[in-house]
Design an enzyme around this catalytic site. Sequence first.
Site, PDB file in Angstrom:
ATOM      1  N   LYS A  13      34.130  23.717  21.820  1.00  6.56           N
ATOM      2  CA  LYS A  13      34.056  23.245  23.026  1.00  6.56           C
ATOM      3  C   LYS A  13      34.925  22.900  23.279  1.00  6.56           C
ATOM      4  O   LYS A  13      35.559  22.215  24.516  1.00  6.56           O
ATOM      5  CB  LYS A  13      33.422  21.546  22.655  1.00  6.56           C
TER       6      LYS A  13
ATOM      7  N   ARG B 181      38.117  14.350  23.111  1.00  9.18           N
ATOM      8  CA  ARG B 181      38.681  15.312  23.382  1.00  9.18           C
ATOM      9  C   ARG B 181      38.742  14.904  25.351  1.00  9.18           C
ATOM     10  O   ARG B 181      39.267  15.524  26.154  1.00  9.18           O
ATOM     11  CB  ARG B 181      37.242  16.231  23.595  1.00  9.18           C
TER      12      ARG B 181
ATOM     13  N   ASP C 147      45.310  29.298  16.654  1.00  3.57           N
ATOM     14  CA  ASP C 147      45.825  28.202  15.091  1.00  3.57           C
ATOM     15  C   ASP C 147      46.515  29.826  14.709  1.00  3.57           C
ATOM     16  O   ASP C 147      47.017  31.321  14.268  1.00  3.57           O
ATOM     17  CB  ASP C 147      44.726  27.444  14.706  1.00  3.57           C
TER      18      ASP C 147
HETATM   19  P1  IMP Z   1      41.944  30.219  14.467  1.00  2.77           P
HETATM   20  O1  IMP Z   1      40.719  30.607  14.350  1.00  2.77           O
HETATM   21  O2  IMP Z   1      42.691  28.823  13.109  1.00  2.77           O
HETATM   22  O3  IMP Z   1      43.108  30.123  15.481  1.00  2.77           O
HETATM   23  O4  IMP Z   1      41.299  28.596  15.267  1.00  2.77           O
HETATM   24  C1  IMP Z   1      41.145  28.099  16.864  1.00  2.77           C
HETATM   25  C2  IMP Z   1      40.778  26.788  16.550  1.00  2.77           C
HETATM   26  O5  IMP Z   1      40.730  26.014  15.833  1.00  2.77           O
HETATM   27  C3  IMP Z   1      40.337  26.452  17.839  1.00  2.77           C
HETATM   28  O6  IMP Z   1      39.460  26.956  18.798  1.00  2.77           O
HETATM   29  C4  IMP Z   1      40.719  25.483  17.787  1.00  2.77           C
HETATM   30  O7  IMP Z   1      39.136  24.123  18.420  1.00  2.77           O
HETATM   31  C5  IMP Z   1      40.360  24.787  16.358  1.00  2.77           C
HETATM   32  N1  IMP Z   1      41.917  24.262  15.996  1.00  2.77           N
HETATM   33  C6  IMP Z   1      43.082  24.702  15.531  1.00  2.77           C
HETATM   34  N2  IMP Z   1      43.874  23.632  15.942  1.00  2.77           N
HETATM   35  C7  IMP Z   1      43.950  22.601  16.526  1.00  2.77           C
HETATM   36  C8  IMP Z   1      44.522  22.113  15.825  1.00  2.77           C
HETATM   37  O8  IMP Z   1      45.926  21.135  16.545  1.00  2.77           O
HETATM   38  N3  IMP Z   1      43.639  20.601  16.694  1.00  2.77           N
HETATM   39  C9  IMP Z   1      42.527  21.303  17.569  1.00  2.77           C
HETATM   40  N4  IMP Z   1      41.407  21.718  17.454  1.00  2.77           N
HETATM   41  C10 IMP Z   1      42.435  22.895  16.442  1.00  2.77           C
HETATM   42 MG    MG Z   2      37.904  22.937  17.831  1.00  2.62          MG
END
Ligand code: IMP
Ligand code: MG
Length: 184
Positions: A51, A174, A112
């Site tokens: 979302k 959000r 991330d």
């Molecule tokens: P990744 O797979 O570790 O790159 O995570 C990506 C997903 O984690 C993003 O689409 C976000 O939904 C969530 N996410 C990563 N960092 C944050 C943050 O600092 N705040 C809120 N959601 C996060």
């Molecule tokens: Mg998220």
Amino acid sequence: MPDIKTAFGYASPSNQILIAPEKLRARVAELGQQIEQDYAGKDLVMVCILKGGVMFLTDLMRAIHIPHAIDFMAVSSYGVGARESTGVVRIIMDLERDVQGKHVLLVEDIIDSGRTLSYICEVLNARGPATLKICTLLNKYERREVEVPLDYVGFDIQNVFVFGYGLDIDEVYRNLPFIGVFGD
Ligand code: IMP
Ligand code: MG
């Protein structure tokens, strides 16, 4: 900007605004212009990852004045209450339309570890799009574990937990019009 915090019933004094609404607006407009130029005359489909990407997508599409389609995909990588990606990504909701031969632009809130996007790219590439590119509002570059090529980045940010403008803390906040930094 204490007025914004109060207006949205969001009150922890250790939480700070990282990116104010005007800065978001200006950057989204720039990205929109760039995307508009790059995709002129192409069959563009913007794919929003739900979302978190939803507020970014709706603002971004208003900044893109060429015909384009939108579609949505939902994946889960974090459990409620978790602050770290588990590395296990599941498709909760798939695209409505086939993307074969289309120019697909993924619209994400934040990259991330890169695990979520890397998985989504693998899945979508197998469907034969003409091109597959990534547009993320935020890039937490220090946290990268899996390399993903980012084509459009709104802001590079440090390794802090952020919320607002689509991003949640345990599913709330959000709706905030700014990006806030979570303080303990
Ligand atoms: P990744 O797979 O570790 O790159 O995570 C990506 C997903 O984690 C993003 O689409 C976000 O939904 C969530 N996410 C990563 N960092 C944050 C943050 O600092 N705040 C809120 N959601 C996060
Ligand atoms: Mg998220």
